[in-house]
Design a protein around this motif. Structure first.
Motif, PDB file in Angstrom:
ATOM      1  N   GLY A 226       0.808  -1.222   0.000  1.00 26.08           N
ATOM      2  CA  GLY A 226       0.000   0.000   0.000  1.00 26.08           C
ATOM      3  C   GLY A 226       0.837   1.265   0.000  1.00 26.08           C
ATOM      4  O   GLY A 226       0.314   2.372  -0.090  1.00 26.08           O
ATOM      5  N   LYS A 235       3.123  -7.311  11.555  1.00 24.42           N
ATOM      6  CA  LYS A 235       1.859  -6.618  11.865  1.00 24.42           C
ATOM      7  C   LYS A 235       0.823  -7.610  12.415  1.00 24.42           C
ATOM      8  O   LYS A 235       0.195  -7.365  13.447  1.00 24.42           O
ATOM      9  CB  LYS A 235       1.330  -5.960  10.578  1.00 24.42           C
ATOM     10  CG  LYS A 235       0.171  -5.016  10.782  1.00 24.42           C
ATOM     11  CD  LYS A 235      -0.356  -4.482   9.462  1.00 24.42           C
ATOM     12  CE  LYS A 235       0.440  -3.355   8.875  1.00 24.42           C
ATOM     13  NZ  LYS A 235      -0.190  -2.726   7.700  1.00 24.42           N
ATOM     14  N   ASN A 251      -7.654  -2.514   2.831  1.00 25.45           N
ATOM     15  CA  ASN A 251      -7.644  -1.160   2.284  1.00 25.45           C
ATOM     16  C   ASN A 251      -7.751  -1.228   0.750  1.00 25.45           C
ATOM     17  O   ASN A 251      -6.782  -1.532   0.063  1.00 25.45           O
ATOM     18  CB  ASN A 251      -6.352  -0.453   2.716  1.00 25.45           C
ATOM     19  CG  ASN A 251      -6.369   1.035   2.393  1.00 25.45           C
ATOM     20  OD1 ASN A 251      -7.129   1.476   1.551  1.00 25.45           O
ATOM     21  ND2 ASN A 251      -5.512   1.787   3.077  1.00 25.45           N
ATOM     22  N   GLU A 344      -4.622   4.915   6.736  1.00 27.24           N
ATOM     23  CA  GLU A 344      -5.302   3.897   7.549  1.00 27.24           C
ATOM     24  C   GLU A 344      -6.189   4.445   8.676  1.00 27.24           C
ATOM     25  O   GLU A 344      -7.296   3.955   8.886  1.00 27.24           O
ATOM     26  CB  GLU A 344      -4.271   2.898   8.092  1.00 27.24           C
ATOM     27  CG  GLU A 344      -3.106   3.530   8.832  1.00 27.24           C
ATOM     28  CD  GLU A 344      -1.928   2.572   9.005  1.00 27.24           C
ATOM     29  OE1 GLU A 344      -1.817   1.575   8.277  1.00 27.24           O
ATOM     30  OE2 GLU A 344      -1.100   2.850   9.897  1.00 27.24           O
ATOM     31  N   ASN A 378      -4.464  -4.041   5.774  1.00 30.44           N
ATOM     32  CA  ASN A 378      -3.565  -4.373   4.658  1.00 30.44           C
ATOM     33  C   ASN A 378      -4.180  -3.991   3.327  1.00 30.44           C
ATOM     34  O   ASN A 378      -5.402  -4.044   3.135  1.00 30.44           O
ATOM     35  CB  ASN A 378      -3.261  -5.869   4.627  1.00 30.44           C
ATOM     36  CG  ASN A 378      -2.214  -6.280   5.623  1.00 30.44           C
ATOM     37  OD1 ASN A 378      -2.460  -7.049   6.542  1.00 30.44           O
ATOM     38  ND2 ASN A 378      -1.012  -5.749   5.467  1.00 30.44           N
ATOM     39  N   ASN A 379      -3.299  -3.705   2.404  1.00 26.88           N
ATOM     40  CA  ASN A 379      -3.668  -3.398   1.027  1.00 26.88           C
ATOM     41  C   ASN A 379      -4.161  -4.675   0.310  1.00 26.88           C
ATOM     42  O   ASN A 379      -3.787  -5.780   0.682  1.00 26.88           O
ATOM     43  CB  ASN A 379      -2.402  -2.840   0.344  1.00 26.88           C
ATOM     44  CG  ASN A 379      -2.554  -2.713  -1.133  1.00 26.88           C
ATOM     45  OD1 ASN A 379      -2.117  -3.580  -1.889  1.00 26.88           O
ATOM     46  ND2 ASN A 379      -3.176  -1.646  -1.569  1.00 26.88           N
ATOM     47  N   THR A 382      -1.284  -6.823  -1.120  1.00 27.79           N
ATOM     48  CA  THR A 382      -0.563  -7.494  -0.023  1.00 27.79           C
ATOM     49  C   THR A 382      -1.306  -8.780   0.342  1.00 27.79           C
ATOM     50  O   THR A 382      -0.716  -9.864   0.415  1.00 27.79           O
ATOM     51  CB  THR A 382      -0.521  -6.586   1.236  1.00 27.79           C
ATOM     52  OG1 THR A 382      -0.137  -5.278   0.872  1.00 27.79           O
ATOM     53  CG2 THR A 382       0.402  -7.148   2.287  1.00 27.79           C
TER      54      THR A 382
HETATM   55  C1  LIG Z   1      -2.558   9.918   2.077  1.00 24.56           C
HETATM   56  C2  LIG Z   1      -2.440   8.427   2.113  1.00 24.56           C
HETATM   57  C3  LIG Z   1      -3.235   7.664   1.273  1.00 24.56           C
HETATM   58  C4  LIG Z   1      -3.133   6.272   1.298  1.00 24.56           C
HETATM   59  N1  LIG Z   1      -3.913   5.554   0.441  1.00 24.56           N
HETATM   60  C5  LIG Z   1      -3.822   4.191   0.458  1.00 24.56           C
HETATM   61  C6  LIG Z   1      -4.640   3.407  -0.401  1.00 24.56           C
HETATM   62  O1  LIG Z   1      -5.449   3.934  -1.186  1.00 24.56           O
HETATM   63  N2  LIG Z   1      -4.513   2.056  -0.361  1.00 24.56           N
HETATM   64  C7  LIG Z   1      -3.626   1.447   0.505  1.00 24.56           C
HETATM   65  O2  LIG Z   1      -3.555   0.225   0.536  1.00 24.56           O
HETATM   66  N3  LIG Z   1      -2.851   2.165   1.327  1.00 24.56           N
HETATM   67  C8  LIG Z   1      -2.933   3.514   1.330  1.00 24.56           C
HETATM   68  N4  LIG Z   1      -2.156   4.229   2.197  1.00 24.56           N
HETATM   69  C9  LIG Z   1      -1.287   3.487   3.153  1.00 24.56           C
HETATM   70  C10 LIG Z   1      -2.097   3.056   4.387  1.00 24.56           C
HETATM   71  O3  LIG Z   1      -2.077   4.105   5.346  1.00 24.56           O
HETATM   72  C11 LIG Z   1      -1.508   1.801   5.040  1.00 24.56           C
HETATM   73  O4  LIG Z   1      -0.151   1.976   5.224  1.00 24.56           O
HETATM   74  C12 LIG Z   1      -1.747   0.529   4.233  1.00 24.56           C
HETATM   75  O5  LIG Z   1      -3.108   0.332   3.982  1.00 24.56           O
HETATM   76  C13 LIG Z   1      -1.213  -0.672   5.001  1.00 24.56           C
HETATM   77  O6  LIG Z   1      -1.325  -1.835   4.229  1.00 24.56           O
HETATM   78  P1  LIG Z   1      -0.036  -2.635   3.708  1.00 24.56           P
HETATM   79  O7  LIG Z   1       0.848  -2.839   4.923  1.00 24.56           O
HETATM   80  O8  LIG Z   1      -0.576  -3.911   3.192  1.00 24.56           O
HETATM   81  O9  LIG Z   1       0.612  -1.784   2.677  1.00 24.56           O
HETATM   82  C14 LIG Z   1      -2.225   5.630   2.184  1.00 24.56           C
HETATM   83  C15 LIG Z   1      -1.428   6.407   3.023  1.00 24.56           C
HETATM   84  C16 LIG Z   1      -1.521   7.788   2.983  1.00 24.56           C
HETATM   85  C17 LIG Z   1      -0.644   8.603   3.889  1.00 24.56           C
END
Ligand SMILES: Cc1cc2nc3c(=O)[nH]c(=O)nc-3n(C[C@H](O)[C@H](O)[C@H](O)COP(=O)(O)O)c2cc1C
Ligand code: SF4
Ligand code: FES
Length: 574
Positions: A226, A235, A251, A344, A378-379, A382
């Protein structure tokens, strides 16, 4: 609260809020307390239901929702006005959200807007997650499902508007691990999914037990796709140590301009995401999973909804999954047009019925996430790695890619390329190799946007960069959400950079002064650039935003502009 809802509005609201959660307030006003907190999470779905059915949220409808859910009207108004897809003013029943963002604006988006002119049923939109099929338009319809028009069906629309010809490039999806079923199976058929090894990983996970699943995910070296690249196994382990109830959140907000890989996964292989979330729920001991999907993805939403119903019927979701006694269900929440809700903690606030404003960290989501409970978020991409890890083992997964960037990655290729689309490559491939997969750059390459609006522009000298977390870090760039958007020498780079700066100005939630004011000042500085640009001012604003902003939006809002200055596309520094 004088305004009354119409009969149609009342019917929508009554149908949307479960009877058990409706509190009638007759003759007295009760706001706050336990009942109000219990129901607040229904605020956004109720607003979205009225918007979707009637085409706007009238004062009468807002009052009725507040009465049913015990939400103070001023707060509900604050929530409703946070989202671009919810209107508090009466709108025509059919509204076109025309993308004028970086991929679309120079390939038909601006022409569509100028041929339509200034009309109440036309709204400019940031990236709609369809950059591989640019230009694109989201049609929001009162009383019917929304739908998206892309270049594939744009010719008719442009002709109907009296414009010229629209380009119709096809979109490509290529990959043999995460994408292996996309385009090969019927996304509506659980039977086909199972026929292609679907749900074997969940059965295997239940045999292994939660601790072993987490162990394998740790061994796999899987890191979040993500943007933040946090190790997934660590995590999950942290969440599993916390008291119950716990949650898993997927997410699927995917609003980073240039990103569309999660859409392709959800539209093409929805059961894979559900199986992955269920395994994550099992490993972390969570009782419930949420998918937060951006409102601009109507097809992915419907496919996931259909898939959830099929899984419930087949005993793959519910109170005794695969006869193991494991109880877990998944709920979908739709975003309503706010990029910041991908962060998040903003996402948690959005589900809980508050404005989608990021929270201060700590506490981190693993301790206090959704509804204040331990949460693994999680995205989409992921998560979709997880069934493979369970079936082949963490060590075997880690043998793919590099030691710090294991597995494969999905890249979203768009812009001036012969074959835009989603390409899956083993981590370690170079930028040049990935561009070649997409047929190479059309015209003379000027710049590549890496990582999205929160990433940076790089020039042709970076073509041999290996696309791994460690190589990107070493080069001072970020892979972000996997965006690779190419621009040739015919493109107006200043116009593109200004559009990115406007994106951040529009999407800043406004909580932190440096971000609220800084994003506006950066956009103005880019607009003023005329052969030269105020580099010192932009560096100073960037420092203030990095030092004093709550969330990643403020930390990265000036990166693209600074990288464009470095490439010399905004003129001399002054
Ligand atoms: C402004 C902003 C927008 C974000 N948009 C997304 C998003 O659309 N999709 C996403 O998976 N993570 C996004 N993130 C990251 C999430 O905060 C988070 O780190 C993520 O969902 C964690 O999943 P992961 O560990 O699988 O990457 C964004 C972060 C920021 C700061
Ligand atoms: S950095 Fe910007 S987007 Fe993030 S919380 Fe602060 S004002 Fe909101
Ligand atoms: S869909 Fe228009 S820029 Fe992404």
């Amino acid at each position: 609260m004088a305004a009354e809802p119409t009969a149609a509005e009342r019917a929508v609201i009554t149908g949307t809020i479960p009877a058990s959660e409706q509190v009638e307030v007759v003759g007295r006003v009760i706001l706050g307390g336990h009942d109000a907190r219990r129901q607040r999470h229904l605020l956004l779905p109720a607003l979205a239901a009225v918007q979707s059915e009637i085409g706007w949220v009238s004062p009468g409808a807002l009052n009725e929702i507040c009465r049913r859910l015990l939400v103070p009207p001023a707060e509900a108004y604050g929530v409703a006005t946070f989202y671009a897809l919810i209107s508090m003013e009466e709108r025509p029943p059919l509204v076109a959200h025309v993308c004028d963002d970086i991929a679309c604006r120079q390939a038909g988006g601006n022409e569509i807007l100028s041929s339509l002119g200034d009309r109440p049923d036309v709204i400019t939109s940031p990236c709609l997650g369809q950059c591989d099929r640019r230009p694109s338009v989201l049609m929001q319809r009162a009383g019917q499902d929304d739908f998206v028009i892309t270049s594939a069906d744009m010719a008719g629309v442009v002709a109907a508007l009296g414009g010229g010809e629209a380009p119709t490039p096809p979109s490509y999806v290529q990959g043999n691990r995460l994408l292996r079923r996309v385009g090969q199976v019927d996304p509506g058929s659980l039977k086909e999914y199972r026929h292609h090894n679907g749900y074997q990983a969940l059965a295997r996970a239940i045999e292994m037990g939660p601790a072993s699943v987490i162990d394998e995910v740790k061994k796999s070296g899987l890191k979040g796709r993500g943007g933040a690249a946090f190790p997934t196994g660590i995590k999950w382990e942290a969440v599993a140590r916390e008291p119950t109830p716990r949650f898993i959140v997927c997410n699927a907000d995917e609003s980073e301009p240039g990103t569309f890989k999660d859409r392709v996964l959800m539209e093409g292989d929805p059961f894979a995401l559900l199986e992955s979330i269920t395994i994550a729920g099992y490993a972390t001991g969570s009782s419930r999973g949420y998918i937060y999907i951006r409102g601009e993805y109507p097809l992915a939403f419907h496919r996931l909804q259909t898939a959830i119903s099929a899984c419930r019927k087949a005993g793959l979701l519910g109170d005794d999954i695969l006869g193991s006694g494991f109880e877990f269900d998944i709920e979908i929440r739709r975003g309503q047009g706010a990029y910041i809700c991908g962060e998040e903690t903003a996402l948690f606030n959005s589900i809980e019925g508050f404005r989608g404003e990021p929270r201060q960290k700590p506490p981190f989501p693993v301790q206090a996430g959704l509804f204040g409970r331990p949460t693994a978020i999680n995205n989409v991409e992921t998560l979709v790695n997880v069934p493979m890890i369970v079936l082949e083992g963490g060590a075997s997964f880690a043998a793919t890619g590099t030691s710090e960037s294991t597995g494969t990655r999905l890249f979203c290729l768009s812009g001036d390329l012969a074959r835009p689309g989603v390409y899956e490559v083993e981590s370690g491939a170079t930028l040049r190799e990935v561009l070649d997969l997409a047929g190479g750059v059309e015209g003379q390459l000027t710049a590549i946007l890496l990582g999205g609006a929160a990433g940076s522009f790089v020039g042709p000298e970076h073509l041999d960069l290996r696309l791994t977390f460690e190589d990107a870090r070493g080069a001072g760039v970020s892979l972000g959400s996997g965006v690779i958007m190419a621009f040739n020498s015919t493109r107006d780079m200043k116009d593109l950079v200004r559009r990115v700066a406007r994106f951040f100005r529009d999407e800043s939630c406004g909580q932190c002064v440096p971000c609220r004011v800084g994003t506006a000042r950066v956009e103005e500085a880019v607009a003023r650039a005329d052969g030269s640009i105020e580099t010192g001012l932009i560096d100073e604003i960037d420092r203030a935003m990095k030092d004093a902003s709550i969330c990643g939006l403020g930390h990265t809002a000036a990166s693209v502009v600074r990288s464009a200055i470095g490439l010399g596309v905004l003129g001399e520094s002054r």
